[in-house]
Design a protein around this motif. Structure first.
Motif, short mmCIF file in Angstrom:
data_model
loop_
_atom_site.label_atom_id
_atom_site.label_comp_id
_atom_site.label_asym_id
_atom_site.label_seq_id
_atom_site.Cartn_x
_atom_site.Cartn_y
_atom_site.Cartn_z
N SER A 1 0.76 -1.13 0.03
CA SER A 1 0.12 0.08 0.07
C SER A 1 0.93 1.36 0.04
O SER A 1 0.36 2.15 -0.37
CB SER A 1 -0.92 0.11 1.34
N ASP A 2 2.21 1.40 0.40
CA ASP A 2 2.95 2.41 0.52
C ASP A 2 4.02 2.14 -0.15
O ASP A 2 5.04 2.88 -0.10
CB ASP A 2 3.35 2.67 2.00
N TYR A 3 4.00 1.64 -1.50
CA TYR A 3 5.17 1.14 -2.31
C TYR A 3 5.38 2.40 -2.98
O TYR A 3 4.61 2.92 -3.59
CB TYR A 3 4.79 -0.17 -3.17
#
Length: 128
Positions: A105-107
């Motif tokens: 999700s925070d890639y």
């Protein structure tokens, strides 16, 4: 803990091609991200490309999209950056980086602040 070693750099004429390699070793996590970066003399480090170890995600910075291709060996923890139509402004030290991933999700595929492990770099010089 991961170790990364880049190779494949060298001197190439404008318009030529190179394929850089990034060998990953150590305790390989189930899922991780790989990024390619470069740094020219006197300039900040620039993100180029990134991918997930599963090859589900591949991403490119706008400046290299269409010229550079990121890939992974089917059987080994080895990643590649294939570079085509090289230009003098591509001259830099090229680095690969890795980060263990628990959520995508925070890639941030080609942002250097995202990554934890770095290789030593391999220099690329584009000159006639």
């Amino acid at each position: 803990q991961l170790q990364l070693v880049e190779s494949g750099g060298g001197l190439v004429q404008p318009g030529g091609s190179l394929r850089l390699s990034c060998d990953v070793s150590g305790t390989t996590p189930n899922y991780y991200a790989i990024g390619w970066f470069r740094q020219a003399p006197g300039k900040e480090r620039e993100g180029l490309s990134g991918m997930s170890s599963s090859r589900r995600y591949t991403d490119y910075a706008p400046s290299v999209k269409g010229r550079f291709t990121i890939s992974k060996d089917n059987a080994k923890d080895t990643f590649y950056l294939s570079m085509n139509n090289l230009k003098p402004e591509d001259t830099a030290v090229y680095y690969c980086a890795a980060k263990a991933v628990s959520t995508w999700s925070d890639y941030l595929p080609y942002y250097d602040s995202y990554y934890d492990y770095w290789g030593q770099g391999t220099p690329v010089t584009v000159s006639s």
